[in-house]
Design an enzyme around this catalytic site. Structure first.
Site, PDB file in Angstrom:
ATOM      1  N   CYS A  61       0.867  -1.191   0.000  1.00 31.32           N
ATOM      2  CA  CYS A  61       0.000   0.000   0.000  1.00 31.32           C
ATOM      3  C   CYS A  61       0.895   1.230   0.000  1.00 31.32           C
ATOM      4  O   CYS A  61       2.060   1.138  -0.388  1.00 31.32           O
ATOM      5  CB  CYS A  61      -0.973  -0.029   1.176  1.00 31.32           C
ATOM      6  SG  CYS A  61      -0.199  -0.035   2.806  1.00 31.32           S
TER       7      CYS A  61
ATOM      8  N   ARG B 162      -3.256  -0.742   5.439  1.00 34.31           N
ATOM      9  CA  ARG B 162      -3.838  -1.819   4.629  1.00 34.31           C
ATOM     10  C   ARG B 162      -2.917  -3.018   4.431  1.00 34.31           C
ATOM     11  O   ARG B 162      -3.321  -4.168   4.659  1.00 34.31           O
ATOM     12  CB  ARG B 162      -4.261  -1.263   3.254  1.00 34.31           C
ATOM     13  CG  ARG B 162      -5.415  -0.298   3.332  1.00 34.31           C
ATOM     14  CD  ARG B 162      -5.579   0.489   2.045  1.00 34.31           C
ATOM     15  NE  ARG B 162      -4.473   1.432   1.843  1.00 34.31           N
ATOM     16  CZ  ARG B 162      -4.319   2.208   0.785  1.00 34.31           C
ATOM     17  NH1 ARG B 162      -5.196   2.135  -0.211  1.00 34.31           N
ATOM     18  NH2 ARG B 162      -3.304   3.046   0.700  1.00 34.31           N
TER      19      ARG B 162
ATOM     20  N   ASP C 237      -8.013   3.802   1.034  1.00 34.07           N
ATOM     21  CA  ASP C 237      -7.081   4.256   2.065  1.00 34.07           C
ATOM     22  C   ASP C 237      -7.884   4.694   3.296  1.00 34.07           C
ATOM     23  O   ASP C 237      -8.661   5.642   3.220  1.00 34.07           O
ATOM     24  CB  ASP C 237      -6.275   5.435   1.500  1.00 34.07           C
ATOM     25  CG  ASP C 237      -5.220   5.938   2.457  1.00 34.07           C
ATOM     26  OD1 ASP C 237      -5.289   5.596   3.656  1.00 34.07           O
ATOM     27  OD2 ASP C 237      -4.342   6.680   2.007  1.00 34.07           O
TER      28      ASP C 237
HETATM   29  P1  4NP Z   1      -1.802   2.714   4.129  1.00 30.99           P
HETATM   30  O1  4NP Z   1      -2.457   4.061   4.720  1.00 30.99           O
HETATM   31  O2  4NP Z   1      -1.280   3.076   2.759  1.00 30.99           O
HETATM   32  O3  4NP Z   1      -2.956   1.781   4.068  1.00 30.99           O
HETATM   33  O4  4NP Z   1      -0.721   2.304   5.103  1.00 30.99           O
HETATM   34  C1  4NP Z   1      -1.716   5.253   4.810  1.00 30.99           C
HETATM   35  C2  4NP Z   1      -0.919   5.467   5.900  1.00 30.99           C
HETATM   36  C3  4NP Z   1      -0.223   6.651   6.012  1.00 30.99           C
HETATM   37  C4  4NP Z   1      -0.345   7.614   5.037  1.00 30.99           C
HETATM   38  C5  4NP Z   1      -1.143   7.387   3.938  1.00 30.99           C
HETATM   39  C6  4NP Z   1      -1.837   6.194   3.822  1.00 30.99           C
HETATM   40  N1  4NP Z   1       0.339   8.832   5.174  1.00 30.99           N
HETATM   41  O5  4NP Z   1       0.158   9.715   4.308  1.00 30.99           O
HETATM   42  O6  4NP Z   1       1.103   9.026   6.123  1.00 30.99           O
END
Ligand code: 4NP
Length: 149
Positions: free
Chosen positions: A9, A15, A122
């Site tokens: 991700c 995720r 997300d």
């Molecule tokens: P992930 O969610 O891609 O599912 O781990 C996110 C976690 C952090 C961030 C964006 C998406 N961030 O911008 O810090």
């Protein structure tokens, strides 16, 4: 031969750690290796988001010991299949590919599921129920993957 699967991700804190934990819980660890990574480098070395840890725990899975790492081009050599949670992740992964074989390893996770959804959304900036939703999307896809392995 061992089958090597990488969940990817953006942050590798919401995720993909959940997808790693859910798939690991459905497969034989002697024959299937599962890992996860993020295309972004914001959270390297951190444990998963507390909301992902909590939703995994609710369904009997401990992901608290995972640590965030960034996706790297050498992952194309180390893994058989690379599952992207959404289309943006997919594009970020494919941008690092060197060969057509590399690109052929990359799929959207929900291609494996009957879900009408095509992307695992997300959940980072959303409400807690977003984590319940992504758990079920991820779980359905991982069940299909485990059945096929
Ligand atoms: P992930 O969610 O891609 O599912 O781990 C996110 C976690 C952090 C961030 C964006 C998406 N961030 O911008 O810090």
């Amino acid at each position: 031969m061992e089958n090597r699967i990488l969940m990817v991700c953006l942050g590798n804190i919401c995720r993909s750690p959940l997808a790693e934990g859910v798939l690991k819980n459905k497969v034989n660890p002697d024959t299937v290796f599962v890992d996860s990574a993020g295309t972004g480098g914001y959270h390297i070395g951190n444990p998963p988001d507390f909301r992902s840890i909590a939703i995994a725990k609710k369904y009997g899975i401990d992901i608290s010991k995972q640590r965030c790492r960034q996706f790297m081009a050498s992952d194309f050599d180390s893994f058989d299949t690379i599952y992207a949670m959404d289309k943006s992740n997919y594009n970020n992964i494919v941008r690092l590919a060197k060969t057509a074989d590399d690109i052929a390893k990359v799929k959207l996770l929900l291609e494996e599921s009957d879900s009408v959804e095509t992307e695992v959304p997300d959940p980072y900036y959303g409400a807690n129920d977003g984590f319940e939703l992504i758990y079920h999307l991820i779980d359905a896809a991982c069940t299909s993957i485990a059945v096929k392995l």
